[in-house]
Write an enzyme that holds these catalytic residues in place. Structure first.
Site, short mmCIF file in Angstrom:
data_model
loop_
_atom_site.label_atom_id
_atom_site.label_comp_id
_atom_site.label_asym_id
_atom_site.label_seq_id
_atom_site.Cartn_x
_atom_site.Cartn_y
_atom_site.Cartn_z
N CYS A 123 79.13 -19.84 -40.02
CA CYS A 123 79.97 -20.78 -39.85
C CYS A 123 80.29 -21.53 -41.45
O CYS A 123 79.43 -21.40 -42.20
CB CYS A 123 79.67 -21.78 -38.76
SG CYS A 123 78.34 -22.75 -39.18
N ASP A 137 73.84 -17.04 -37.60
CA ASP A 137 74.05 -17.55 -38.99
C ASP A 137 72.78 -16.43 -39.66
O ASP A 137 71.66 -16.48 -39.40
CB ASP A 137 73.90 -18.89 -39.42
CG ASP A 137 74.86 -19.83 -39.02
OD1 ASP A 137 76.08 -19.21 -38.61
OD2 ASP A 137 74.84 -20.99 -38.82
N CYS A 154 72.65 -18.91 -33.37
CA CYS A 154 73.89 -19.30 -33.60
C CYS A 154 74.68 -17.83 -34.56
O CYS A 154 75.54 -17.69 -34.85
CB CYS A 154 74.17 -20.05 -34.43
SG CYS A 154 73.27 -20.14 -36.04
N CYS A 210 71.71 -25.66 -39.73
CA CYS A 210 72.27 -24.64 -40.99
C CYS A 210 71.67 -25.07 -42.32
O CYS A 210 71.23 -24.52 -43.14
CB CYS A 210 73.73 -24.90 -41.39
SG CYS A 210 74.92 -24.46 -39.86
#
Length: 143
Positions: A59, A35, A33, A103
């Protein structure tokens, strides 16, 4: 889609930025992703986390989980911080969508990576490096 707490920590994140007096720094990332989380800790001689900051590229959920994780470990002992789980971060945020649970895993791993760095600098044996399934290439190369 997101709880009020997630939105609050995303729009008004706590403990953002670098910490110049940090004696522990951990960085983790998720290649899938994009991150990246970097956690800075100032740990005193009594093994208490006096201060904590983070820098996250990602995000809204990544920023919110980073913010919440810092709030949950600030003022705690290193041993208490090591007990932080991604599940506890999710619960503290009143949930995350299933596709954003990774996350919270990064937030937990960033804390553990910073503490591993602290232990390395102190010459304390440990087995704290975050489990990595290939997502943490930057971290793995540095250690």
């Amino acid at each position: 889609m997101y709880s009020e707490k997630v939105m609050e920590h995303f729009t008004n994140p706590r403990n953002v930025g670098e910490l110049s007096e940090a004696n522990a720094v951990g960085e983790v990332g998720n290649a899938a992703c994009g991150d990246i989380m970097k956690m800075y800790l100032k740990i005193n001689d009594d093994n208490i986390i006096e201060d904590v900051r983070f820098k996250t590229f990602g995000c809204g959920a990544a920023i919110a989980t980073s913010s919440m994780a810092t709030e949950m470990i600030k003022g705690k002992s290193v041993d208490e911080a090591l007990k932080l789980t991604n599940k506890a971060v999710v619960e503290a945020l009143d949930g995350l969508p299933p596709q954003k649970l990774h996350c919270s895993v990064l937030a937990e791993e960033a804390v553990k990576a910073a503490i591993a760095d602290y232990y390395d600098k102190k010459g304390i044996a440990h087995d704290l490096y975050p489990h990595c399934d290939g997502c943490c290439d930057t971290y793995a190369k540095e250690h």
